[in-house]
Design an enzyme around this catalytic site. Structure first.
Site, PDB file in Angstrom:
ATOM      1  N   SER A  69      -5.046   0.534  -3.206  1.00 55.24           N
ATOM      2  CA  SER A  69      -6.000  -0.487  -3.650  1.00 55.24           C
ATOM      3  C   SER A  69      -6.047  -1.588  -2.608  1.00 55.24           C
ATOM      4  O   SER A  69      -5.085  -1.791  -1.847  1.00 55.24           O
ATOM      5  CB  SER A  69      -5.567  -1.063  -5.002  1.00 55.24           C
ATOM      6  OG  SER A  69      -6.299  -2.235  -5.319  1.00 55.24           O
ATOM      7  N   TYR A 127       0.765  -5.284 -10.084  1.00 60.58           N
ATOM      8  CA  TYR A 127      -0.140  -4.202  -9.689  1.00 60.58           C
ATOM      9  C   TYR A 127      -0.201  -4.098  -8.166  1.00 60.58           C
ATOM     10  O   TYR A 127      -0.142  -2.999  -7.600  1.00 60.58           O
ATOM     11  CB  TYR A 127      -1.523  -4.471 -10.268  1.00 60.58           C
ATOM     12  CG  TYR A 127      -2.568  -3.453  -9.887  1.00 60.58           C
ATOM     13  CD1 TYR A 127      -2.608  -2.210 -10.501  1.00 60.58           C
ATOM     14  CD2 TYR A 127      -3.521  -3.730  -8.911  1.00 60.58           C
ATOM     15  CE1 TYR A 127      -3.563  -1.257 -10.160  1.00 60.58           C
ATOM     16  CE2 TYR A 127      -4.485  -2.797  -8.553  1.00 60.58           C
ATOM     17  CZ  TYR A 127      -4.502  -1.562  -9.179  1.00 60.58           C
ATOM     18  OH  TYR A 127      -5.448  -0.635  -8.825  1.00 60.58           O
TER      19      TYR A 127
END
Length: 595
Positions: free
Chosen positions: A465, A478
């Site tokens: 990501s 995250y």
């Protein structure tokens, strides 16, 4: 070593040394087994097949021969005796002698494949040749036509392909000179030099290169092949089609032949299969197991002896039109039930891959498989929780046993977690890291081991990501999981590079998927958490960057073996800021995004 039994076959006054693997399905009870005829190229002899013939002999009657001008066969004078027409006559003569009642299955390498192409394109060849496996040897007429077409349409792509092949074939000009090549090989044509050459060019273990006592003579005598055929075929190509079922093994790292020259073969073979791998020119020495598996599956299919698993493997390599870059490859995708995983499955289906789609929700994986089949792909769904290391290992074993070792693996499964790091529960943190980081590591390790053991390369894609390099106070946990994926992928790429296994880290930014709707937000009450998720989901939808665009980036990363791919514009910008002005990233990280 192989226990060869020699006999002589005469064709038009030329005596050919023919070698049969002793005990290879030759008894009266075993004559129903297929006869496999092995044809070598320059500067080899039947010894080229030392590592291939014994494995094939378990189920087949295996025969090889020294082509005219090589080994223990006659060496007629003059170039005319080495024209492809005469070489094809030799092939048919040997086939008639070793299998007079049944057609043979031919495996040709280098010039052995070139002369086999000449044979299979003759009218009625299908009556004497049951199948043909072509390795590193084109049909010269097709090659001449391909070159003319590229030059007639001088686009940058066409010119690039033509220039690449001219560069790879430059040695053939030297080989056609009258005196110098004879002098060169007269001095440098030793077994030690040849073994060292193959080791440096392809990484072939030196002790795996088996040559005969006639190597120096074979190098010089075999030069007639180049003088007798190349100019005539390229100047005046006369393409013909074949009805013989043909498997084309394309070696993407071939020192002499660029993969693009085989793209038009489907126009000349009514029944064509194709397998493309990151392997080199001398496949029988360097990757004999891959050649044996591929040829055995193909021969079994054509001889009506295949199992359902073999038939399925061969089905995915069948070519009906111009091949895609990833045609015939087996791809495994986790998290394939929706979003980026599902779109990646569709993108790879359009590339001609066979798919294994896995998800924690089997119903969603089944739907992905069903839609992929509508695109013409073979697809099988599995239920897998990537957070369970043992389950991932068992899944990888099932895939290998049922489908074979995958060529491509996309570790895409992931979950989200927003909010403050201090507010998250231990269970939330454990689940996040088990899925996002440990799941990627487990998938990469399980399938990576299979790829290394198989020995013909592959590609692993790990979906990270943009959060991996854009620190944010509301996404710290995250971001940590995805930063781990990114650095693991970069490290794994370095580790697996020597095995020709590429590793890519895909780093999307804001993409409209369903991950936001399922993301816990630590530190908020249930009502506030729902409202915040709805707000973020609306933001992602308004952004309008759809998962199919990420899927296209994944395909591009595989084809071009890219290391790190920031996908969205904000990801590309964030990646550069973090690399060249990290203090800006730290300032931006203080902004509260959620809560």
């Amino acid at each position: 070593m192989v226990d060869w039994r020699m006999q002589r076959v005469n064709n038009g006054g030329v005596s050919l040394a023919v070698f049969e693997v002793a005990g290879s399905a030759t008894s009266a009870d075993d004559r129903h087994r297929p006869t496999v005829l092995l044809v070598h190229g320059w500067p080899d002899t039947h010894h080229l097949w030392t590592h291939v013939a014994p494995a094939l002999a378990a189920d087949n009657h295996v025969v090889a021969y020294d082509c005219r001008g090589f080994g223990q066969s006659d060496r007629p004078d003059g170039d005319a005796a080495y024209r492809l027409e005469a070489l094809a006559d030799d092939l048919f003569a040997v086939a008639d002698a070793v299998s007079p009642d049944r057609p043979v299955h031919v495996i040709g390498h280098d010039w052995g494949s070139v002369q086999a192409w000449e044979a299979v394109t003759r009218p009625g060849a299908e009556d004497r040749i049951a199948s043909f496996v072509s390795v590193s040897g084109p049909n010269l007429d097709q090659l001449g036509t391909w070159a003319r077409q590229k030059l007639r349409r001088p686009t940058p792509r066409n010119l690039g392909h033509a220039a690449a092949q001219v560069g790879s074939s430059a040695y053939t000009v030297f080989f056609q000179l009258p005196v110098l090549p004879r002098m060169f090989f007269g001095v440098a044509g030793s077994a030690a030099v040849w073994r060292e050459f193959l080791h440096r060019v392809e990484g072939t273990p030196r002790d795996r290169v088996i040559v005969g006592d006639t190597l120096r003579q074979d190098m010089v005598s075999g030069l007639r092949l180049y003088r007798a055929n190349i100019r005539a075929k390229l100047i005046d190509p006369r393409t013909r089609s074949t009805l013989v079922p043909t498997l084309e093994l394309v070696n993407e790292r071939d020192i002499a032949l660029r993969p693009a020259i085989f793209d038009d073969t489907y126009q000349y073979a009514q029944r064509l299969w194709r397998r493309s791998t990151p392997t080199g020119h001398w496949l029988p020495y360097t990757n004999p197991d891959h050649l044996v598996r591929s040829a055995s599956d193909f021969i079994a299919t054509q001889a009506a002896r295949s199992t359902p698993d073999i038939a399925a493997r061969m089905d995915r390599t069948r070519v009906f039109g111009a091949p895609h870059a990833l045609s015939g490859k087996l791809a495994v995708i986790t998290g394939a039930g929706s979003g980026i995983g599902r779109e990646t499955a569709f993108a790879l289906a359009e590339q001609g891959c066979e798919l294994v789609v896995a998800d924690i929700d089997l119903t969603r994986a089944d739907e992905t498989a069903r839609q992929s089949k509508a695109l013409g792909a073979q697809a099988t769904a599995y239920e897998v929780d990537v957070a369970d290391v043992e389950a991932v290992t068992e899944f990888a074993t099932r895939v290998r046993d049922r489908h074979g070792t995958p060529d491509l693996v996309v570790n895409n499964a992931g979950i989200g977690l927003a909010g403050g790091a201090l507010a998250a529960t231990d269970d939330q943190v454990d689940r996040l890291l088990d899925v996002n980081l440990r799941g990627v590591i487990s998938g990469s390790r399980a399938f990576g081991r299979q790829m290394v053991e198989r020995g013909i390369g592959g590609h692993i894609v790990n979906v990270a990501s943009a959060a991996a390099f854009t620190p944010q106070r509301s996404l710290g946990l995250y971001a940590a999981s995805k930063a781990g994926v990114l650095l693991f992928s970069e490290s794994l790429r370095a580790e697996l590079g020597e095995h020709r296994i590429g590793v890519s880290a895909i780093c999307p930014g804001i993409v409209d998927t369903n991950i936001v709707g399922a993301t816990p937000i630590a530190g908020l009450q249930a009502d506030d958490e729902d409202a915040e998720r709805r707000r973020l989901d609306g933001l992602y939808r308004r952004r309008g960057f759809t998962p199919d665009r990420v899927a296209r980036a994944i395909v591009d990363a595989i084809v071009h073996n890219k290391a790190v791919v920031p996908v969205t514009p904000e990801a590309a910008i964030g990646y550069r800021i973090y690399r060249f002005a990290p203090w800006l990233s730290r300032i931006a990280a203080r902004r509260k995004v959620t809560g």
